[in-house]
Structures are given as structure tokens and as C-alpha cells.
Design an enzyme around this catalytic site. Structure first.
Site, mmCIF file in Angstrom:
data_model
loop_
_atom_site.group_PDB
_atom_site.id
_atom_site.type_symbol
_atom_site.label_atom_id
_atom_site.label_comp_id
_atom_site.label_asym_id
_atom_site.label_seq_id
_atom_site.Cartn_x
_atom_site.Cartn_y
_atom_site.Cartn_z
ATOM 1 C CB SER A 161 -0.855 0.000 1.269
ATOM 2 O OG SER A 161 -1.487 1.249 1.445
ATOM 3 C CE1 TYR A 187 -2.953 -1.961 5.925
ATOM 4 C CE2 TYR A 187 -2.682 0.305 5.176
ATOM 5 C CZ TYR A 187 -3.061 -1.003 4.927
ATOM 6 O OH TYR A 187 -3.530 -1.351 3.676
HETATM 7 N N1 LIG Z 1 -8.832 -0.965 -0.305
HETATM 8 C C1 LIG Z 1 -7.817 -0.104 -0.408
HETATM 9 O O1 LIG Z 1 -8.031 1.113 -0.595
HETATM 10 C C2 LIG Z 1 -6.406 -0.581 -0.281
HETATM 11 C C3 LIG Z 1 -5.370 0.351 -0.435
HETATM 12 C C4 LIG Z 1 -4.055 -0.078 -0.312
HETATM 13 C C5 LIG Z 1 -3.791 -1.407 -0.058
HETATM 14 N N2 LIG Z 1 -4.809 -2.308 0.095
HETATM 15 C C6 LIG Z 1 -4.468 -3.711 0.391
HETATM 16 O O2 LIG Z 1 -5.230 -4.563 -0.433
HETATM 17 C C7 LIG Z 1 -5.433 -5.814 0.207
HETATM 18 C C8 LIG Z 1 -6.883 -6.227 0.091
HETATM 19 O O3 LIG Z 1 -7.677 -5.281 0.775
HETATM 20 P P1 LIG Z 1 -9.210 -5.004 0.474
HETATM 21 O O4 LIG Z 1 -9.358 -3.550 0.299
HETATM 22 O O5 LIG Z 1 -9.758 -5.941 -0.527
HETATM 23 O O6 LIG Z 1 -9.820 -5.333 1.937
HETATM 24 P P2 LIG Z 1 -10.944 -6.324 2.442
HETATM 25 O O7 LIG Z 1 -12.153 -6.245 1.575
HETATM 26 O O8 LIG Z 1 -11.100 -6.051 3.898
HETATM 27 O O9 LIG Z 1 -10.264 -7.736 2.227
HETATM 28 C C9 LIG Z 1 -9.214 -8.159 3.038
HETATM 29 C C10 LIG Z 1 -9.312 -9.644 3.200
HETATM 30 O O10 LIG Z 1 -8.286 -10.071 4.115
HETATM 31 C C11 LIG Z 1 -8.864 -11.036 4.960
HETATM 32 N N3 LIG Z 1 -8.161 -11.193 6.227
HETATM 33 C C12 LIG Z 1 -7.971 -10.287 7.211
HETATM 34 N N4 LIG Z 1 -7.344 -10.863 8.246
HETATM 35 C C13 LIG Z 1 -7.110 -12.159 7.894
HETATM 36 C C14 LIG Z 1 -6.523 -13.271 8.543
HETATM 37 N N5 LIG Z 1 -6.039 -13.188 9.785
HETATM 38 N N6 LIG Z 1 -6.452 -14.438 7.879
HETATM 39 C C15 LIG Z 1 -6.949 -14.555 6.629
HETATM 40 N N7 LIG Z 1 -7.551 -13.552 5.978
HETATM 41 C C16 LIG Z 1 -7.632 -12.378 6.606
HETATM 42 C C17 LIG Z 1 -10.281 -10.552 5.184
HETATM 43 O O11 LIG Z 1 -11.049 -11.610 5.679
HETATM 44 P P3 LIG Z 1 -12.446 -11.341 6.432
HETATM 45 O O12 LIG Z 1 -13.402 -10.962 5.348
HETATM 46 O O13 LIG Z 1 -12.734 -12.660 7.074
HETATM 47 O O14 LIG Z 1 -12.209 -10.229 7.404
HETATM 48 C C18 LIG Z 1 -10.649 -10.117 3.780
HETATM 49 O O15 LIG Z 1 -11.104 -11.212 3.035
HETATM 50 C C19 LIG Z 1 -4.924 -5.642 1.641
HETATM 51 O O16 LIG Z 1 -3.652 -6.237 1.758
HETATM 52 C C20 LIG Z 1 -4.813 -4.137 1.812
HETATM 53 O O17 LIG Z 1 -3.804 -3.754 2.734
HETATM 54 C C21 LIG Z 1 -6.097 -1.916 -0.025
#
Ligand SMILES: NC(=O)c1ccc[n+]([C@@H]2O[C@H](COP(=O)([O-])OP(=O)(O)OC[C@H]3O[C@@H](n4cnc5c(N)ncnc54)[C@H](OP(=O)(O)O)[C@@H]3O)[C@@H](O)[C@H]2O)c1
Length: 314
Positions: A161, A187
Site C-alpha cells: 500500500s 499498518y
Molecule cells: N482498499 C484499499 O483502498 C487498499 C489500499 C491499499 C492497499 N490495500 C491492500 O489490499 C489488500 C486487500 O484489501 P481489500 O481492500 O480488498 O480489503 P478487504 O475487503 O477487507 O479484504 C481483506 C481480506 O483479508 C482477509 N483477512 C484479514 N485478516 C485475515 C486473517 N487473519 N487471515 C486470513 N484472511 C484475513 C479478510 O477476511 P475477512 O473478510 O474474514 O475479514 C478479507 O477477506 C490488503 O492487503 C490491503 O492492505 C487496499
């Protein structure tokens, strides 16, 4: 000799995962997407399944995983979408996933993550964001290393990120035992670790034909923001000068992951950081773009590798 020129592609911030993977045939390839039942992970998995890969959604919520798998099968016509339990904050769960994996693995997308959670510790006393975002994925990828090596030309995708710009890995106090806990620093630190992992893994695994790259997906409204109140999010965006930020759709958010996982333009390329479907340049002060030099530092990458091994072995 390694080509150090910055990788550019015809794709942009607006490109979708489906556009990026168009023309790529993943038939016979096996893929794991962690956190594949929510947000960017769903669209990453959908695009890879759409290109013909066998995709395993590695998730802690099996019900959500099954629902997502059904949806991906329905939208892609690819029946090879599987679901397997994985809790990255639980060493035993990661070990069980690794033990159950059989055969080669061509693409591992380390996508799952938790952001800005209140201070939480695993039973070992590890800070939750570092434990989930870095240590869990480190244990998973190193555990699956034989399967990746067996694939010949495997790729590992480390979803980082721009928040990595908030903090290097603070080796003196990774788990906030001495300093006061700050959710965004924790984070940021974990997301820097995601980049450093790509740097060191690419070096160590080059002889096995495995390449590892990191990326910033963009800003996408997902469940990730669950720990951040809407007014705090807006205030943060105003402070950072990014109030006019244009959120990406999840399909656009998955594009850089899918590019890093599949694009022929990245053949043999490892240890780099991408954003908006292109390799990022160095971070310029006052912006939220680019990659921090501390995140690509080979010495920090080697140190983090050793610290991670020692931590997981303790
Ligand atoms: N969205 C953004 O703006 C953004 C920006 C920069 C980087 N990112 C990165 O993109 C990636 C995906 O994020 P997203 O936006 O798609 O978020 P999201 O919708 O919250 O998805 C994250 C996923 O990670 C899973 N997770 C969390 N803790 C876990 C654990 N202990 N074991 C296994 N799975 C776990 C969650 O499972 P549950 O559903 O069970 O909680 C969820 O399925 C992340 O690495 C995040 O840091 C996102």
C-alpha cells in the site's frame, strides 16, 4: 545482466483486472489468493479464473468463501474455483494450509490484510497487523516454496500500500512494546514489510525461477476501512491533500495485482513495487505516490527475513 529500467505498460489507474489479463491463457496454472472472499481479492480471483486458472480462495470465513466461489464459477464458467481455510494470524492454520497443499503452485497472491485495527495481539504477543499482513504471508510463502519452485517460473504477488510511506520497519520495536501503539504506523510498517519481502524473496528464489513483486492497488472502498470512522477517513484525506481522491472500483483495484501475477511484460522481473499498473518511481516528498527507499533497501530486506524466521521459530 539484470535489466534495471523501470517497467512501463499500456495500462493505467483506470484499467480493470479483466483488461490486464486479456489474451493471457492460464489453463493448467494453479493460483492461491489469500483473502479471496472480499474486496480486491474477489476481483483478483475472478480475473485469474476467467483466464482459465484453477483458483483457491484461502479464507478465514469459509461461508463467504463458498459464496464467492459460486459467484466466480457463475460469472466465468470456470468450475475450478476452490475454497480452503486460512487464518494468517494463526501459525497452526498457516501450517495446515501448507501441509494440505499438493503439487505445483504457479501464482500466490498475498492479498489479505487488516488496516488500522485497534491494538490487538496474537497469543504470541505479536502486533496483529504485522502478524497478519507480514508474518502470516511470510510463513505461507516460505512454506509453499517447494510448490512454487516445482511450478517453474512461479510468481508471488505481495499486496502492499502507499501507506508503507508512513513507516519503515522499526526493527527496535516491531511489536509496539516500547512505543505507544499507533494503528496507522503499525499498518504502514506491515506494508513496508510486504515490499521488503518481495526484495529478499526475489533474491533468494531467483535460482528457482520464482519472482516476487509488491504493489499498491489504489484506493478502493472495501471492508478494509471497517476500523476507520467515515469522518476520520475524510479528515485524513483532507490533511493529506487527497480530498479529491477518486476511488477505484474493485475491478480496477485488482488490476495491478493481476498485472504483477500474469503480465509477460514482467517476465523475470522481481523485487519491485508497482502502482496503477506500472512500476513506481521513487517517492517524492509531499505526494502519496512512489516507493520509499527504505522499502527497497536490500539490507533491511535481509534483516527482516531473518527476524521473521526467528520470530516464527520462537
Ligand atoms: N482498499 C484499499 O483502498 C487498499 C489500499 C491499499 C492497499 N490495500 C491492500 O489490499 C489488500 C486487500 O484489501 P481489500 O481492500 O480488498 O480489503 P478487504 O475487503 O477487507 O479484504 C481483506 C481480506 O483479508 C482477509 N483477512 C484479514 N485478516 C485475515 C486473517 N487473519 N487471515 C486470513 N484472511 C484475513 C479478510 O477476511 P475477512 O473478510 O474474514 O475479514 C478479507 O477477506 C490488503 O492487503 C490491503 O492492505 C487496499
Amino acid at each position: 545482466m539484470t535489466d534495471t529500467r523501470r517497467i512501463t505498460t499500456p495500462f493505467t489507474a483506470q484499467s480493470t483486472a479483466a483488461e490486464v489479463v486479456e489474451g493471457v491463457d492460464l489453463t493448467g496454472r494453479r493460483v492461491v489468493v489469500t483473502g479471496g472472499a472480499s474486496g480486491i481479492g474477489v476481483e483478483t480471483a475472478r480475473a485469474l479464473a476467467g483466464a482459465g486458472a484453477e483458483v483457491t480462495l484461502a479464507v478465514r470465513n469459509l461461508e463467504a468463501g463458498e459464496r464467492t466461489a459460486e459467484d466466480i464459477v457463475a460469472t466465468t464458467g470456470n468450475k475450478q474455483v476452490l475454497v480452503a481455510p486460512l487464518d494468517l494470524a494463526d501459525r497452526a492454520s498457516v501450517a495446515a494450509f501448507v501441509a494440505a497443499w499438493d503439487g505445483p503452485l504457479h501464482i500466490l497472491v498475498n492479498n489479505a490484510g487488516v488496516m488500522a485495527s485497534p491494538e490487538t495481539r496474537t497469543p504470541e504477543g505479536w502486533e496483529l497487523q504485522f502478524a497478519t499482513n507480514h508474518l502470516g504471508h511470510f510463513a505461507l510463502a516460505t512454506g509453499l516454496h517447494p510448490a512454487l519452485a516445482a511450478a517453474g517460473g512461479a510468481r508471488v504477488v505481495s499486496v502492499s500500500s502507499s501507506a508503507h510511506l508512513r513507516s519503515p520497519v522499526v526493527f527496535g520495536d516491531i511489536h509496539f512494546r516500547e512505543r505507544a501503539y499507533e494503528p496507522w504506523l503499525a499498518y504502514g510498517q506491515s506494508k513496508t514489510a510486504n515490499v521488503l519481502f518481495a526484495v529478499e524473496a526475489s533474491k533468494r528464489w531467483a535460482a528457482d525461477g520464482i519472482t516476487v513483486n509488491a504493489l499498491m492497488p489504489g484506493g478502493i472502498r472495501t471492508n478494509l476501512q471497517r476500523h476507520v470512522a467515515e469522518e476520520d477517513l475524510q479528515a485524513m484525506l483532507r490533511q493529506s491533500g487527497a480530498a479529491g481522491v477518486v476511488w477505484k472500483t474493485p475491478e480496477q483495484g485488482a488490476a495491478t495485482s493481476v498485472l504483477v501475477a500474469t503480465s509477460p511484460l514482467l517476465d523475470g522481473v522481481g523485487g519491485r513495487y508497482f502502482e496503477d499498473c506500472n512500476e513506481a518511481g521513487p517517492h517524492q516528498e509531499g505526494t502519496r505516490r512512489g516507493v520509499a527507499s527504505y522499502a527497497l533497501d536490500p539490507e533491511a530486506a535481509a534483516l527482516l527475513w531473518q527476524v521473521s524466521i526467528d520470530t516464527l521459530a520462537a
